[in-house]
Design a protein around this motif. Structure first.
Motif, mmCIF file in Angstrom:
data_model
loop_
_atom_site.group_PDB
_atom_site.id
_atom_site.type_symbol
_atom_site.label_atom_id
_atom_site.label_comp_id
_atom_site.label_asym_id
_atom_site.label_seq_id
_atom_site.Cartn_x
_atom_site.Cartn_y
_atom_site.Cartn_z
ATOM 1 N N ASN A 141 -22.471 -22.721 26.278
ATOM 2 C CA ASN A 141 -23.627 -22.438 27.119
ATOM 3 C C ASN A 141 -24.705 -21.704 26.325
ATOM 4 O OD1 ASN A 141 -25.364 -22.196 29.229
ATOM 5 N ND2 ASN A 141 -24.141 -20.729 30.391
ATOM 6 N N GLY A 142 -25.834 -22.386 26.147
ATOM 7 C CA GLY A 142 -26.952 -21.790 25.422
ATOM 8 C C GLY A 142 -28.095 -21.364 26.317
ATOM 9 N N ILE A 143 -27.916 -21.443 27.653
ATOM 10 C CA ILE A 143 -28.967 -21.022 28.574
ATOM 11 C C ILE A 143 -28.524 -19.756 29.301
ATOM 12 C CG2 ILE A 143 -29.817 -23.376 28.872
ATOM 13 C CD1 ILE A 143 -28.345 -23.515 31.535
ATOM 14 N N ASP A 144 -29.462 -19.098 29.953
ATOM 15 C CA ASP A 144 -29.149 -17.798 30.575
ATOM 16 C C ASP A 144 -28.679 -17.953 32.018
ATOM 17 O OD1 ASP A 144 -31.493 -18.564 31.741
ATOM 18 O OD2 ASP A 144 -32.625 -16.751 31.243
ATOM 19 N N ASP A 145 -28.059 -19.080 32.340
ATOM 20 C CA ASP A 145 -27.532 -19.340 33.670
ATOM 21 C C ASP A 145 -26.102 -19.849 33.500
ATOM 22 O OD1 ASP A 145 -27.694 -19.415 36.417
ATOM 23 O OD2 ASP A 145 -28.623 -21.405 36.514
ATOM 24 N N PRO A 146 -25.114 -19.286 34.190
ATOM 25 C CA PRO A 146 -23.739 -19.775 34.028
ATOM 26 C C PRO A 146 -23.633 -21.241 34.438
ATOM 27 C CG PRO A 146 -23.899 -18.266 35.889
ATOM 28 C CD PRO A 146 -25.190 -18.167 35.156
ATOM 29 N N THR A 147 -22.748 -21.975 33.774
ATOM 30 C CA THR A 147 -22.663 -23.407 34.019
ATOM 31 C C THR A 147 -21.240 -23.913 33.806
ATOM 32 O OG1 THR A 147 -23.756 -25.531 33.571
ATOM 33 C CG2 THR A 147 -23.241 -24.136 31.663
#
Length: 276
Positions: A86-92
């Motif tokens: 995960n490279g974004i600031d939202d869990p996925t």
């Protein structure tokens, strides 16, 4: 001369049996090691992309460094492994839509796996039991993550399938963009009582009017996936002979012509097209 006793005979038999078991076990483990699949890396990223004429759209989400999420290819009955970073600031997470995977690999946060937070990773491993066209997407904050681009196509190949001269894979989706090319509100409450909140820009593989080359007179397999949440598409093929050969990853019992065939969100279509 060594006397052959019952005790000596039993010891010799047991030792030979253990040696055989050891050799068989080592051989089986070596086979498993050789069959271990190459790990596919799927890293989420926020990028800018040109989805319409004008300025590029900011905060488009994808797997990779540029462009739409890659087509993930697997083979029926063969192990597959992927690492979500995960490279974004939202869990996925990743949900493998339509594939019969073990429950712990299905990508539903907290129910069967934890969130993958920024900088963390999660390893998926399974063997797809069915061939066909599928798609993958997150099961976290889907209105934003899917709406901003985190939807990709999966092709599970069957080595027993007939050969085609070419194959094309198309990811169909809507985008909610304003005149400036930037994202606008993804949901309008007044649309909930109607057919849903439609996008303003429709693309195939993130292009408004894509063109693909195919061999003249060739037999082409077209795989299309609607990775959208609202739009219903009507399919028709002009200028060439075409037949529907599969729907939602399942071969159709009898092929038919796609004459304004309607396909909804999450569905997949496979066509055999004889190029003119």
């Amino acid at each position: 001369m060594t006397a052959l006793t019952r005790r000596a005979l039993l010891k010799t038999t047991v030792a030979a049996g253990l040696a055989g078991i050891g050799a068989a076990t080592v051989g089986r483990l070596a086979g498993w090691a050789a069959a271990k699949p190459e790990l596919l890396i799927l890293k989420t990223a926020s990028i800018e992309a040109r989805l319409m004429d004008g300025a590029p759209t900011q905060n488009v989400l994808t797997y990779g460094e540029a462009g739409p999420p890659p087509v993930v290819r697997m083979r029926k009955g063969e192990p597959f492994a992927a690492r979500l970073i995960n490279g974004i600031d939202d869990p996925t997470t990743i949900h493998w839509h339509g594939i019969r995977v073990p429950n712990k690999m299905d990508g539903v946060p907290f129910l069967i796996q934890p969130y993958v937070y920024q900088g963390d990773h999660f390893d998926y491993a399974f063997t797809p039991p069915d061939a066909g066209t599928f798609w993958y997407h997150p099961h976290c904050n889907t209105l934003i993550q899917m709406g901003h681009g985190l939807t990709g196509v999966i092709v599970v190949e069957n080595p027993k399938d007939p050969a085609f001269d070419a194959e094309m894979v198309i990811n169909l989706r809507d985008w909610r963009l304003g005149d400036d090319g930037q994202f606008i509100e993804a949901f309008r409450p007044r649309d909930a009582a109607k057919a849903g909140t439609f996008g303003t820009v429709r693309t195939a593989n993130w292009l408004e009017q894509p063109q693909f080359d195919a061999p003249a007179g060739g037999l082409v397999r077209l795989r299309a996936a609607i990775t959208d949440v609202t739009r219903i598409y009507a399919f028709r093929v002009d200028g060439a002979e075409a037949a529907v050969i599969a729907l939602d990853g399942n071969p159709v019992p009898q092929r038919f012509t796609p004459d304004a065939l309607q396909i909804g969100p999450g569905q997949r279509l496979e066509l055999a097209i004889r190029m003119p």
